[in-house]
Scaffold this active site. Structure first.
Site, short mmCIF file in Angstrom:
data_model
loop_
_atom_site.label_atom_id
_atom_site.label_comp_id
_atom_site.label_asym_id
_atom_site.label_seq_id
_atom_site.Cartn_x
_atom_site.Cartn_y
_atom_site.Cartn_z
N CYS A 2 0.86 -1.18 0.00
CA CYS A 2 0.00 0.00 0.00
C CYS A 2 0.90 1.23 0.00
O CYS A 2 2.12 1.12 -0.15
CB CYS A 2 -0.91 0.01 1.22
N ARG A 49 -4.65 1.71 -1.10
CA ARG A 49 -4.68 0.32 -0.69
C ARG A 49 -4.52 -0.67 -1.83
O ARG A 49 -5.15 -0.55 -2.88
CB ARG A 49 -6.01 0.00 0.01
N LEU A 50 -3.65 -1.66 -1.58
CA LEU A 50 -3.61 -2.88 -2.38
C LEU A 50 -4.25 -3.96 -1.51
O LEU A 50 -3.69 -4.35 -0.49
CB LEU A 50 -2.18 -3.26 -2.75
N ILE A 52 -5.06 -7.33 -0.27
CA ILE A 52 -4.55 -8.70 -0.34
C ILE A 52 -5.16 -9.57 0.76
O ILE A 52 -5.58 -10.69 0.51
CB ILE A 52 -3.01 -8.70 -0.27
N VAL A 53 -5.20 -9.05 1.98
CA VAL A 53 -5.87 -9.74 3.08
C VAL A 53 -7.16 -8.98 3.39
O VAL A 53 -7.14 -7.77 3.54
CB VAL A 53 -4.96 -9.81 4.32
N ASN A 74 1.40 0.31 5.62
CA ASN A 74 1.83 -0.34 4.38
C ASN A 74 2.55 -1.61 4.81
O ASN A 74 3.67 -1.54 5.32
CB ASN A 74 2.77 0.59 3.60
N GLY A 75 1.89 -2.76 4.68
CA GLY A 75 2.59 -3.96 5.09
C GLY A 75 1.70 -5.13 5.41
O GLY A 75 0.49 -5.13 5.15
N GLU A 76 2.32 -6.16 6.00
CA GLU A 76 1.66 -7.39 6.40
C GLU A 76 2.18 -7.78 7.79
O GLU A 76 3.39 -7.75 8.03
CB GLU A 76 1.97 -8.53 5.42
N ASP A 98 -5.06 -7.99 8.79
CA ASP A 98 -3.96 -8.40 9.66
C ASP A 98 -3.30 -7.21 10.35
O ASP A 98 -2.71 -7.35 11.42
CB ASP A 98 -2.92 -9.17 8.84
N LEU A 247 8.32 -15.65 -7.43
CA LEU A 247 9.37 -15.32 -8.40
C LEU A 247 10.37 -16.46 -8.41
O LEU A 247 10.77 -16.95 -7.36
CB LEU A 247 10.04 -14.00 -8.04
N VAL A 287 12.19 -14.09 -15.71
CA VAL A 287 12.38 -13.13 -16.80
C VAL A 287 13.83 -13.20 -17.27
O VAL A 287 14.74 -13.50 -16.48
CB VAL A 287 12.03 -11.70 -16.33
N THR A 336 23.96 -0.95 -9.29
CA THR A 336 23.57 -2.33 -9.02
C THR A 336 22.05 -2.47 -9.05
O THR A 336 21.50 -3.39 -9.65
CB THR A 336 24.07 -2.77 -7.64
N ARG A 339 20.40 -1.97 -12.62
CA ARG A 339 20.66 -3.11 -13.51
C ARG A 339 19.69 -4.25 -13.22
O ARG A 339 19.13 -4.86 -14.13
CB ARG A 339 22.09 -3.60 -13.33
N GLY A 362 13.06 -14.23 -3.16
CA GLY A 362 14.18 -14.82 -2.43
C GLY A 362 15.20 -13.86 -1.88
O GLY A 362 16.30 -14.28 -1.49
#
Length: 567
Positions: A2, A49-50, A52-53, A74-76, A98, A247, A287, A336, A339, A362
């Site tokens: 979010c 808001r996104l 998700i929960v 903004n978070g979980e 949550d 991913l 990708v 870095t 790229r 990951g």
């Protein structure tokens, strides 16, 4: 994922709401599903808001039952159910979000205890309008590692301004800064307090050291602990009420996360795996350029774990065309990061087009376990450990920033199980000598042992390949060639005078810095980006490990001569 935007201080109604809404809209890519606003005499808080929960009732800002405290997050919060049960909060919650647990928990715990209790990725603003006889109080906090971005500053009238992204306040606050991870600010005492400061940040885990609890100094013990802790973290982070995926670059870290997610995808985590999952097939995404090593390895892993796999190809020109947008969204000029972020940015758009709103990623394993190729040159266990601490402390400026903002640009949330509180605690109490490269031991040997049985052998023992290399070796070369054409010799020669803060040393760095300066021209904005030399993503301190490092300083893993075995 979010976005929050807040102005804390006297709200006089003189056009502030309209300006705040416009600034919050600059972040709406992070939360395209709904917008919420709270305004009173002491605070103006916006939320994008996104969902998700609890997509139906979890809109923000969230309110306490008496409507006196207001929360934007903004978070979980992955351990919200456990906290609700531990503190008997169920009757004080009004939604299935949550994040709502933060409101009643703030009434029973002080700010530091509150933040230490949370296992999640978050940046939040909590406003208590009636505190101290109506003078009000606000808390601002960011998760221990800084997975979620957060910036703050003061406007010309001295009001505190907080935002998820730099773009919302860089032209409003002359003193804009990144809010430090693992800290909480309390306006009642005007104190910024570090709540995340474990002993391993200051001393090496060594058996018999009473200052560090439960040091793991046996390889079998370390492997078993990692296997248990990481699987539990992945399971926790599958908390989701919308389509999700993972991913999968085909490297070790993302392959482990995807393999563990596939083991639990068929059952609904919110029901303690007692019910069938709403979205039972795990979808994985990779990708790369045509013929890239990552695409081939990812397909091999996907076939092995049984995921529905989607390998996206992009062209060099498509990557180059996206550079300005990438720098605008990432809010950095770090070579870095740019790229690696560009292919991730392009992939996230394709993922969103498929209806996916959350992905597991990951990030964090290389920092916790010394996975970058330059770690081969670590002279001893102490310096190895101290470098992992430096890398973990810097994650919010590099890999976490990249993963978060590359995906948030398209309204997708990236979760990072390796940076779960419990995984970090386990990884950083392992004797660093067990993490080091040695005869018959590759980088991240412990992780390979713990999860090799879930992966194809060729992937379980595949050498570390940095994302910007693995998508195709031609990508970095194309970026350098593009910069060579765009940046004149005279422009590079004048770069230090034009950009005295972190002056660029190459044409590629100069190109990115020039684009950034057009988008975010203030010195304060420039200071939010890290500087210094690096080899294969090292800290500047690690350049001392090898006399050749200073001469070959470049963030690509290919720059570590005699170690990288790729093309």
């Amino acid at each position: 994922m979010c976005a929050i935007f807040g102005i804390l201080g006297p709200i006089d109604g003189a056009g502030l709401r309209g300006d705040a809404l416009a600034r919050s809209k600059r972040q709406r890519h992070r939360g395209p599903d709904w917008s919420g606003v709270h305004e009173d005499d002491g605070a103006l808080i916006c939320h994008e808001r996104l969902a998700i929960v609890d997509p139906l009732s979890g809109a923000q800002p969230l309110y306490s039952t008496d409507r006196e405290r207001v929360l934007a997050v903004n978070g979980e919060i992955y351990n919200h159910a456990a906290l609700e049960a531990e503190h008997g909060l169920a009757d004080r919650l009004q939604t299935g979000s949550d994040c709502e647990v933060i409101l009643p928990l703030s009434c029973v715990l002080d700010p530091v205890e509150l933040c230490r209790a949370l296992n999640g990725i978050y940046a939040f603003l909590l406003w208590d309008r009636r505190h101290d006889d109506g003078r009000g109080r606000y808390l601002v906090a960011r998760d221990p590692i800084g997975v979620m971005p957060l910036y703050w500053g003061r406007d010309a009238d001295g009001r505190r301004v907080v935002a998820s992204e730099l773009k919302a306040l860089h032209d409003l606050c002359e003193d804009v800064e990144a809010f430090p991870p693992g800290h909480v600010y309390d306006s009642a005492t005007d104190t910024l307090t570090r709540f995340f400061d474990p002993a391993w940040r200051h001393r090496m885990p060594t058996a018999g050291d009473d200052a560090l609890d439960d040091v793991i100094d046996g390889e079998d013990e370390a492997v078993a602990a990692l296997a248990e802790t990481l699987e539990a973290a992945v399971t926790r982070q599958l908390m989701c009420d919308v389509p999700y995926g993972a991913l999968l670059s085909g490297g070790l870290d993302s392959s482990i996360i995807a393999a563990l997610a596939a083991r639990h995808a068929a059952r609904r985590i919110e029901a303690a795996e007692a019910e069938p999952a709403w979205f039972p097939r795990l979808h994985t995404f990779s990708v790369g350029l045509e013929g890239s090593p990552d695409l081939a390895a990812a397909r091999l892993v996907a076939d092995h774990i049984g995921s529905v796999h989607h390998g996206f190809e992009y062209t060099l020109q498509e990557g180059l065309d996206a550079l300005v947008d990438v720098i605008a969204h990432l809010e950095t000029y770090d070579v870095t990061t740019i790229r690696a972020a560009t292919p991730m940015f392009l992939m996230a758009r394709r993922i969103k087009a498929m209806g996916i709103k959350m992905v597991l990623s990951g990030e964090g394993a290389d920092e916790l376990f010394g996975g970058y190729l330059y770690f081969h040159k670590a002279p001893n266990a102490r310096e190895f450990h101290e470098e992992t601490v430096r890398k973990v402390d810097a994650l919010h400026r590099f890999d976490c920033l990249r993963a978060n903002k590359s995906t948030a640009a398209w309204g997708v949330e990236a979760r990072v199980p390796f940076l779960d509180n419990e995984v970090i605690a386990t990884a950083m109490r392992i004797d660093p000598a067990l993490k080091m490269v040695g005869p018959g031991r590759m980088e991240k040997h412990l992780l390979r042992r713990a999860f090799a049985h879930l992966l194809p052998e060729s992937v379980a023992w595949r050498q570390k390949e940095q994302f910007s290399d693995g998508v195709g070796y031609g990508w970095i070369d194309a970026l350098r060639d593009h910069a060579e054409q765009r940046v004149a010799d005279a422009e590079l020669a004048d770069a230090a005078a034009r950009f005295p803060i972190n002056p660029p040393a190459t044409k590629e760095a100069c190109l990115y810095r020039s684009i950034f300066a057009e988008l975010y021209p203030s010195d304060a904005a420039a200071r939010t980006v890290p500087g210094g030399k690096s080899i294969a993503c090292s800290s500047e301190a690690a350049l001392a490990w090898d006399p050749e490092f200073a001469n070959r300083a470049d963030p690509s893993g290919r720059s570590v001569a005699g170690v990288h075995r790729g093309e």
